[in-house]
Design a protein around this motif. Structure first.
Motif, mmCIF file in Angstrom:
data_model
loop_
_atom_site.group_PDB
_atom_site.id
_atom_site.type_symbol
_atom_site.label_atom_id
_atom_site.label_comp_id
_atom_site.label_asym_id
_atom_site.label_seq_id
_atom_site.Cartn_x
_atom_site.Cartn_y
_atom_site.Cartn_z
ATOM 1 N N GLU A 134 0.841 -1.186 0.000
ATOM 2 C CA GLU A 134 0.000 0.000 0.000
ATOM 3 C C GLU A 134 0.880 1.241 0.000
ATOM 4 O O GLU A 134 2.061 1.183 0.363
ATOM 5 C CB GLU A 134 -0.930 0.013 1.216
ATOM 6 N N LEU A 135 0.305 2.355 -0.406
ATOM 7 C CA LEU A 135 1.046 3.604 -0.444
ATOM 8 C C LEU A 135 1.155 4.199 0.957
ATOM 9 O O LEU A 135 0.223 4.122 1.757
ATOM 10 C CB LEU A 135 0.350 4.610 -1.364
ATOM 11 N N THR A 136 2.285 4.793 1.227
ATOM 12 C CA THR A 136 2.432 5.590 2.435
ATOM 13 C C THR A 136 1.768 6.950 2.196
ATOM 14 O O THR A 136 1.301 7.256 1.088
ATOM 15 C CB THR A 136 3.916 5.805 2.757
ATOM 16 N N GLU A 137 1.724 7.770 3.230
ATOM 17 C CA GLU A 137 1.166 9.116 3.063
ATOM 18 C C GLU A 137 1.953 9.892 2.007
ATOM 19 O O GLU A 137 1.386 10.624 1.197
ATOM 20 C CB GLU A 137 1.187 9.858 4.395
ATOM 21 N N TRP A 138 3.273 9.725 2.009
ATOM 22 C CA TRP A 138 4.115 10.393 1.009
ATOM 23 C C TRP A 138 3.808 9.854 -0.386
ATOM 24 O O TRP A 138 3.754 10.607 -1.362
ATOM 25 C CB TRP A 138 5.589 10.185 1.369
ATOM 26 N N GLY A 139 3.594 8.545 -0.480
ATOM 27 C CA GLY A 139 3.250 7.957 -1.770
ATOM 28 C C GLY A 139 1.903 8.453 -2.274
ATOM 29 O O GLY A 139 1.731 8.732 -3.468
ATOM 30 N N ARG A 140 0.914 8.578 -1.374
ATOM 31 C CA ARG A 140 -0.406 9.053 -1.774
ATOM 32 C C ARG A 140 -0.362 10.489 -2.268
ATOM 33 O O ARG A 140 -1.222 10.910 -3.048
ATOM 34 C CB ARG A 140 -1.399 8.945 -0.612
ATOM 35 N N ALA A 141 0.634 11.246 -1.842
ATOM 36 C CA ALA A 141 0.764 12.633 -2.295
ATOM 37 C C ALA A 141 1.064 12.712 -3.788
ATOM 38 O O ALA A 141 0.973 13.792 -4.381
ATOM 39 C CB ALA A 141 1.860 13.340 -1.502
ATOM 40 N N LEU A 142 1.398 11.571 -4.404
ATOM 41 C CA LEU A 142 1.644 11.546 -5.849
ATOM 42 C C LEU A 142 0.345 11.536 -6.671
ATOM 43 O O LEU A 142 0.390 11.703 -7.883
ATOM 44 C CB LEU A 142 2.467 10.306 -6.220
ATOM 45 N N GLU A 143 -0.814 11.349 -6.021
ATOM 46 C CA GLU A 143 -2.058 11.220 -6.788
ATOM 47 C C GLU A 143 -2.339 12.418 -7.691
ATOM 48 O O GLU A 143 -2.616 12.224 -8.880
ATOM 49 C CB GLU A 143 -3.241 10.972 -5.856
ATOM 50 N N PRO A 144 -2.285 13.664 -7.203
ATOM 51 C CA PRO A 144 -2.561 14.782 -8.117
ATOM 52 C C PRO A 144 -1.610 14.821 -9.308
ATOM 53 O O PRO A 144 -2.024 15.122 -10.434
ATOM 54 C CB PRO A 144 -2.393 16.017 -7.222
ATOM 55 N N LEU A 145 -0.344 14.498 -9.061
ATOM 56 C CA LEU A 145 0.636 14.472 -10.156
ATOM 57 C C LEU A 145 0.257 13.419 -11.189
ATOM 58 O O LEU A 145 0.298 13.677 -12.401
ATOM 59 C CB LEU A 145 2.024 14.194 -9.582
ATOM 60 N N LEU A 146 -0.125 12.228 -10.721
ATOM 61 C CA LEU A 146 -0.470 11.155 -11.649
ATOM 62 C C LEU A 146 -1.752 11.457 -12.414
ATOM 63 O O LEU A 146 -1.857 11.148 -13.608
ATOM 64 C CB LEU A 146 -0.604 9.835 -10.886
ATOM 65 N N LEU A 147 -2.741 12.041 -11.765
ATOM 66 C CA LEU A 147 -3.968 12.388 -12.458
ATOM 67 C C LEU A 147 -3.704 13.447 -13.531
ATOM 68 O O LEU A 147 -4.233 13.366 -14.644
ATOM 69 C CB LEU A 147 -5.024 12.886 -11.472
ATOM 70 N N GLN A 148 -2.866 14.434 -13.190
ATOM 71 C CA GLN A 148 -2.533 15.459 -14.178
ATOM 72 C C GLN A 148 -1.713 14.870 -15.320
ATOM 73 O O GLN A 148 -1.917 15.221 -16.493
ATOM 74 C CB GLN A 148 -1.771 16.608 -13.510
ATOM 75 N N LEU A 149 -0.804 13.964 -14.996
ATOM 76 C CA LEU A 149 -0.024 13.293 -16.041
ATOM 77 C C LEU A 149 -0.945 12.493 -16.956
ATOM 78 O O LEU A 149 -0.750 12.443 -18.175
ATOM 79 C CB LEU A 149 1.032 12.387 -15.404
ATOM 80 N N GLY A 150 -1.976 11.850 -16.356
ATOM 81 C CA GLY A 150 -2.932 11.105 -17.171
ATOM 82 C C GLY A 150 -3.709 12.017 -18.113
ATOM 83 O O GLY A 150 -3.951 11.663 -19.279
ATOM 84 N N ARG A 151 -4.109 13.200 -17.636
ATOM 85 C CA ARG A 151 -4.805 14.154 -18.504
ATOM 86 C C ARG A 151 -3.899 14.580 -19.652
ATOM 87 O O ARG A 151 -4.319 14.654 -20.809
ATOM 88 C CB ARG A 151 -5.236 15.377 -17.699
ATOM 89 N N TRP A 152 -2.658 14.872 -19.314
ATOM 90 C CA TRP A 152 -1.699 15.303 -20.335
ATOM 91 C C TRP A 152 -1.402 14.179 -21.330
ATOM 92 O O TRP A 152 -1.432 14.365 -22.538
ATOM 93 C CB TRP A 152 -0.410 15.758 -19.637
ATOM 94 N N GLY A 153 -1.167 12.977 -20.803
ATOM 95 C CA GLY A 153 -0.809 11.855 -21.662
ATOM 96 C C GLY A 153 -1.946 11.381 -22.546
ATOM 97 O O GLY A 153 -1.710 10.781 -23.606
ATOM 98 N N SER A 154 -3.199 11.643 -22.138
ATOM 99 C CA SER A 154 -4.336 11.189 -22.960
ATOM 100 C C SER A 154 -4.399 11.906 -24.298
ATOM 101 O O SER A 154 -5.122 11.478 -25.204
ATOM 102 C CB SER A 154 -5.647 11.401 -22.196
#
Length: 222
Positions: free
Chosen positions: A82-102
């Motif tokens: 599972e993700l740590t709190e620090w790992g979960r902080a990557l969610e906004p970055l990944l969602l934005q990367l997904g928007r960009w990559g789409s």
């Protein structure tokens, strides 16, 4: 940093890439955003990765504090990642990367997994529609159950079941869900065939399907 390679650059971007820049690392994080998984579940969600490489990435991400292992005791004796709190902080970055990559051309091969389909909902969610889509919805996809909650100006999705009665429930298999989202078949046709079931009052079912299909609506012609 646990890996042997480093950019040797004190910039925050470079230091971040020292931790998550290795191949497959960000996709491991992506597949843990909706909740913990077993090793074999991660392997199934990343079919092109080898078990050895996945083990190495999990070890590195664990050593760097992005992921943690959790062992469930008897009688299950299951190890979860599972993700740590620090790992979960990557969610906004990944969602934005997904928007960009789409916006990039899709590959000739490969299909979206369940987590990627549901994360598309989060990436495409319009806070202005939160009031009209408000509710608690269950997605039962093959053997997995996901809970989506729309409240305030956001949508939260995780692997879980509703503590009470959800407003609406969608039950189907991943192939059918992909076909509906890819516009290969209509939602009505999937329901008529019995491959997809919707439960709840008509208003809640409509809100659930609007939430699900919003990321996959065809772009307007220019």
């Amino acid at each position: 940093m646990s890996g042997m390679r480093s950019y040797g650059d004190p910039c925050g971007v470079a230091r971040g890439l020292d931790v998550i820049g290795e191949r497959w690392a960000l996709l491991v994080v992506r597949d843990l955003l909706l909740g913990p998984k077993r090793f074999n579940d991660l392997l199934a969600g990343l079919p092109a990765v080898s078990p050895n490489v996945l083990s190495q990435r999990l070890r590195e991400l664990t050593e760097d504090g992005v992921v943690r292992r959790r062992d469930l005791g008897p009688p299950t004796r299951v190890r979860l990642y599972e993700l740590t709190e620090w790992g979960r902080a990557l969610e906004p970055l990944l969602l934005q990367l997904g928007r960009w990559g789409s916006q990039a051309p899709p590959p000739l091969e490969g299909t979206l997994g369940t987590d990627s389909l549901l994360l598309s909902i989060k990436a495409a969610f319009d806070p202005a529609r939160a009031a009209e889509l408000r509710g608690v919805y269950e997605f039962r996809i093959d053997a997995d159950t996901y809970l989506a909650e729309v409240a305030d100006d956001s949508v939260q999705i995780r692997r879980d079941t509703a503590s009470g009665q959800p407003d609406a429930t969608l039950s189907t298999d991943l192939d059918t869900l992909r076909a509906v989202c890819d516009h290969q078949i209509t939602l009505a046709a999937a329901v008529k065939s019995g491959a997809l079931r919707l439960n709840g009052d008509p208003s809640a079912r409509r809100r659930l399907t609007d939430l699900l299909l919003a990321p996959f609506e065809p772009a307007p012609q220019r």
